[in-house]
Write a protein that holds these residues in place. Structure first.
Motif, short mmCIF file in Angstrom:
data_model
loop_
_atom_site.label_atom_id
_atom_site.label_comp_id
_atom_site.label_asym_id
_atom_site.label_seq_id
_atom_site.Cartn_x
_atom_site.Cartn_y
_atom_site.Cartn_z
N UNK A 1 -17.72 21.08 -23.59
CA UNK A 1 -17.61 19.77 -22.92
C UNK A 1 -16.65 18.83 -23.62
N UNK A 2 -15.88 19.33 -24.60
CA UNK A 2 -14.96 18.44 -25.29
C UNK A 2 -13.56 18.48 -24.69
N UNK A 3 -13.22 19.51 -23.94
CA UNK A 3 -11.90 19.63 -23.33
C UNK A 3 -11.98 19.54 -21.82
N UNK A 4 -10.83 19.23 -21.23
CA UNK A 4 -10.68 19.27 -19.78
C UNK A 4 -9.46 20.11 -19.45
N UNK A 5 -9.56 20.89 -18.39
CA UNK A 5 -8.44 21.73 -17.97
C UNK A 5 -8.16 21.51 -16.49
N UNK A 6 -6.97 21.94 -16.09
CA UNK A 6 -6.61 21.83 -14.69
C UNK A 6 -5.34 22.60 -14.41
N UNK A 7 -4.92 22.56 -13.14
CA UNK A 7 -3.70 23.24 -12.73
C UNK A 7 -3.02 22.41 -11.66
N UNK A 8 -1.73 22.67 -11.48
CA UNK A 8 -1.00 22.01 -10.41
C UNK A 8 -0.16 23.04 -9.67
N UNK A 9 0.14 22.76 -8.41
CA UNK A 9 1.08 23.54 -7.62
C UNK A 9 2.01 22.55 -6.93
N UNK A 10 3.26 22.95 -6.70
CA UNK A 10 4.25 22.04 -6.12
C UNK A 10 5.09 22.75 -5.08
N UNK A 11 5.54 21.96 -4.10
CA UNK A 11 6.46 22.41 -3.08
C UNK A 11 7.72 21.55 -3.18
N UNK A 12 8.91 22.15 -3.00
CA UNK A 12 10.14 21.37 -3.16
C UNK A 12 10.27 20.29 -2.10
N UNK A 13 11.06 19.28 -2.41
CA UNK A 13 11.29 18.21 -1.45
C UNK A 13 11.95 18.75 -0.20
N UNK A 14 11.71 18.06 0.90
CA UNK A 14 12.23 18.47 2.19
C UNK A 14 12.91 17.27 2.85
N UNK A 15 13.90 17.57 3.71
CA UNK A 15 14.58 16.48 4.41
C UNK A 15 13.70 15.82 5.45
N UNK A 16 12.65 16.51 5.84
CA UNK A 16 11.67 15.98 6.78
C UNK A 16 10.29 15.95 6.12
N UNK A 17 9.42 15.15 6.68
CA UNK A 17 8.03 15.19 6.20
C UNK A 17 7.49 16.61 6.33
N UNK A 18 6.71 17.04 5.35
CA UNK A 18 6.16 18.40 5.38
C UNK A 18 4.65 18.35 5.28
N UNK A 19 4.02 19.25 6.03
CA UNK A 19 2.56 19.32 6.06
C UNK A 19 2.10 20.61 5.41
N UNK A 20 1.19 20.48 4.48
CA UNK A 20 0.56 21.62 3.80
C UNK A 20 -0.93 21.53 4.02
N UNK A 21 -1.55 22.61 4.42
CA UNK A 21 -3.01 22.63 4.53
C UNK A 21 -3.58 23.52 3.44
N UNK A 22 -4.73 23.13 2.94
CA UNK A 22 -5.46 23.91 1.95
C UNK A 22 -6.85 24.19 2.50
N UNK A 23 -7.21 25.45 2.54
CA UNK A 23 -8.57 25.86 2.90
C UNK A 23 -9.30 26.23 1.63
N UNK A 24 -10.48 25.68 1.46
CA UNK A 24 -11.21 25.82 0.20
C UNK A 24 -12.61 26.33 0.49
N UNK A 25 -12.95 27.47 -0.05
CA UNK A 25 -14.30 27.98 0.04
C UNK A 25 -15.00 27.84 -1.29
N UNK A 26 -16.29 27.52 -1.27
CA UNK A 26 -17.06 27.43 -2.51
C UNK A 26 -18.27 28.35 -2.44
#
Length: 785
Positions: free
Chosen positions: A269-294
């Protein structure tokens, strides 16, 4: 159960970790002007998307809180009825998740417990950003004018990043649609160690170019500190181009960001971890969907839930299916008439009543039992967890038994399995673990009520064994379950001594007594005469805490002496309340309390109890913000003045259930406070659910139709109240199936068989209707032994 931060008369209260309470009304008056502009909201804004059916009447922003210190803590995000996933924005880093008055969204998380009184859950947290990945200050401001919510859907503009986030859910999965602005790198940060309580372990892994998976180990709430894991699989509609992980200490040292790293593990409980993901910039607005199961079982379960419930479905399709599910659930009750505000309050309260207990098994039927082992539930059934027992036995579970009988049978069987796997029936279990929060044996009342209502699709043989054991024995030393507190003294002195049990000695006994009375009713039904006799005597132990001198319930010590200098405004001997609050708590035997106190004294005191100028948390007046005295408004039905019940119930509904962010009084506690409103607005409520007696009050709608389902024999139970019931609070007369009904209560069987109940209402009291001695609901002491 409430969160207490400002409660002057709880001095000496011991043994509770979650002590919370609503900030006094005077705070709201002082701060109201400063907050008024930000707190004003319209149901049409909150539910901006077009909808039809009862879903259109629901405003999930009701009950999300008005200011610091307030205890309203409902979440506005999507969840299926009783869903495992309760996906919602979080406006605070620990606590309950979302508050309407807070102006920044930190991110979104997959799990919340609706309206409970301690920091909890908030697992699988994520937040979208734009530009370079930065772990410092990723929260975004937002506006309620650019936010909308309805059952199954939530949408908001994250103004700092120019991102629109939209959420929807299935039973075990969530889907997030993120629309990123043009010309900006799009990111999703997943600080998996972040929860609303206390994560003590986590792991996250980049598993391919469109998938992230892992788990977080959190702790059960209210200081019970039992660890549990939530596994997750997150799949994206578009492959990401960049990724990485980070690790950092909780003491404020900066996290180390490692681009290209695929895995990070939090060892303690002394550390915190995480991750990131990125998509490159686009000339138009871009939509990304994420489906998450638990899953609470393993990664395989999370992946299986995702495939079973979300694979191949668009965001719009999932949202449509969830909206349809809510229309079916809410449509079990149709109301006609009343004001638009009353319909919004009613259907929102019904919505909140159907959020938890939560489905706990995976789509493949696997679930983690109270023995820590993996079990399988039979096909076509579900296991449910998260039972706010001390709260929901009063009205939320009776309401579910009425309108969702098959689900109620699964809930009851889940409680039976709790006993078979863990050895005991808990009173506030969370994530299939005992937390020992609150008092009594409330799930005994729940099981007895379900069975006596005619719901027999669960193993009562095993259930009876568990309930009777809990009523008579203390768990062995070292047990994870605490049992009924003070059992040694209960079995010898027949009460709970205040000098031996430091927390709530009187309340502990009173709560135990309602469970014993319910078990007595059940024993009679099951033909267990010897047990019935024992339980009847035990159910009367509450009288040993009644002082005949001042005719109030008092703490007493092991030597039999009443404590000295008793002040009914103080909390000594009582749980989250005072002697005034608990002088009314003998739900199964109110006829005896009326007789022992004297009818005139009883009515005088009860009238005085409601003689407050405005609602507040007062030690000597009715507390509409907690469960301690929820039954008190209906007790005039037992003392020959049912018109007073009609008066005070209407008052509480009008004053404490507005269509605003503070529209639920105090913590909703898993739907308890909301279900109180649902029942009361329909025109009935049960002080003692296992007795099957439902006290009558004046309905607020011209017509209410409850659509009944098997195993009940009836098809519909219709309640009619004539024109303008909202302005006519007093019952003049009642007919049941066309016949005059003089009693101020009906049996549950009158409802479940179907039929019609017709109220004639008026603007002034009819002091004769329901006021004769034989018109009062039944009580334990009136039964022959």
């Amino acid at each position: 159960m409430q969160c207490i931060r400002d409660f002057s008369f709880v001095r000496g209260l011991r043994g509770r970790v979650c002590l919370s309470v609503r900030t006094p009304v005077k705070w709201r008056a002082a701060a109201g002007a400063a907050l008024a502009a930000s707190l004003m909201f319209s149901p049409l804004i909150a539910n901006a998307q077009s909808a039809s059916g009862p879903v259109a009447e629901v405003n999930p922003m009701i009950g999300t809180g008005t200011g610091p210190g307030d205890s309203e803590n409902l979440f506005p995000g999507p969840s299926m009825p009783f869903g495992m996933v309760q996906l919602s924005p979080d406006t605070e880093s620990s606590g309950f998740g979302y508050h309407y008055y807070q102006h920044k969204i930190l991110g979104f998380s997959m799990t919340h417990m609706s309206g409970v009184g301690c920091s909890n859950e908030g697992e699988v947290f994520f937040t979208p950003t734009t530009g370079p990945v930065d772990l410092e200050g990723d929260a975004s401001n937002y506006s309620h004018q650019q936010e909308s919510a309805s059952p199954g859907y939530y949408q908001v503009q994250l103004l700092r990043w120019g991102i629109e986030a939209a959420l929807t859910a299935t039973d075990r999965t969530g889907e997030v649609k993120l629309t990123f602005p043009a010309g900006k790198q799009a990111n999703l940060l997943i600080p998996i160690s972040h929860t609303l309580n206390n994560a003590i372990g986590a792991q996250i892994k980049i598993a391919g170019n469109n998938r992230v998976e892992g788990y977080v180990t959190n702790e059960t709430f209210c200081g019970s500190n039992r660890p549990y894991k939530v596994y997750f699989v997150m799949e994206f509609s578009h492959p990401f181009a960049k990724y990485g992980t980070w690790s950092g200490y909780r003491d404020g040292a900066p996290a180390a960001l490692t681009a290209g790293s695929r895995e990070a593990t939090q060892p303690g409980n002394d550390k915190q971890v995480g991750a990131y993901v990125s998509w490159p910039q686009s000339s138009d607005a871009q939509t990304v969907t994420a489906k998450i199961g638990i899953s609470y079982v393993d990664l395989k379960g999370a992946e299986g839930n995702l495939k079973a419930e979300a694979a191949g479905k668009s965001f719009a399709q999932i949202r449509q299916e969830e909206t349809a599910a809510w229309n079916r659930a809410l449509g079990v009750i149709d109301v006609t008439g009343g004001t638009a505000k009353q319909r919004t309050v009613f259907y929102t309260a019904l919505y909140h009543s159907l959020l938890i207990p939560s489905i706990f098994n995976d789509a493949d039927g696997r679930y983690l039992g109270f023995d820590g082992q993996i079990h399988h539930v039979a096909s076509g059934h579900n296991i449910y967890d998260n039972y706010s027992g001390w709260d929901i036995y009063r009205s939320e579970m009776p309401l579910v038994a009425l309108i969702e009988p098959k689900r109620m049978e699964d809930i009851a069987q889940s409680v039976v399995l709790m006993y078979q796997q863990g050895g005991w029936i808990g009173r506030w279990p969370q994530i299939n673990q005992y937390t020992n929060i609150m008092a009594g044996s409330p799930l005994t009342v729940v099981l007895a009520t379900a069975w006596l209502d005619g719901l027999h699709g669960f193993d009562m043989k095993a259930g009876w064994e568990g309930m009777y054991k809990d009523a008579m024995q203390a768990p062995p030393p070292g047990s994870s379950y605490q049992g009924e507190v003070g059992m040694k003294w209960i079995n010898t002195l027949h009460y709970v001594p205040n000098d031996k049990v430091g927390y709530g000695s009187v309340s502990q006994l009173q709560e135990d007594a309602i469970a014993w009375a319910s078990l007595y009713d059940l024993a009679k039904d099951l033909g267990k005469q010897d047990a019935a006799h024992t339980l009847y005597e035990r159910a009367l132990y509450y009288r040993n805490a009644f002082d005949p001198q001042d005719k109030m319930f008092h703490p007493r010590n092991a030597d039999g002496q009443w404590i000295k200098n008793f002040d009914p405004k103080k909390s000594d001997g009582f749980i989250e309340g005072s002697g005034w609050h608990y002088q009314w708590f003998a739900p199964a035997d109110l006829a005896w309390v009326v007789q022992a106190m004297g009818r005139d004294t009883f009515n005088q005191r009860l009238t005085q109890f409601f003689d407050y100028k405005k609602p507040g948390w007062y030690p000597q007046y009715y507390n509409p913000y907690n469960e301690t005295d929820l039954e008190a408004p209906f007790e005039f039905n037992f003392s020959g003045e049912p018109w007073m019940t009609q008066k005070v119930v209407r008052r509480v509904l009008n004053e404490n259930y507005p269509d605003t962010p503070d529209g639920v009084p105090g913590n909703d506690d898993a739907g308890e406070m909301s279900s109180w409103a649902v029942m009361s607005m329909m025109g009935f409520y049960s002080v003692d659910p296992a007795s099957r007696a439902y006290e009558l009050v004046s309905p607020v709608f011209q017509k209410t139709v409850i659509h009944l389902h098997a195993p009940y024999k009836g098809k519909e139970f219709t309640i009619e109240a004539g024109p303008e019931p909202e302005s006519n609070a007093y019952i003049q007369s009642v007919k049941v199936d066309g016949k005059a009904h003089a009693k101020n209560w009906i049996d549950f069987g009158d409802i479940s068989r179907g039929g019609t109940m017709q109220f004639t209402l008026g603007s002034s009291p009819n002091q004769q209707w329901g006021a004769a001695a034989g018109d009062a609901p039944p009580s334990l002491s009136e039964q022959q032994q």
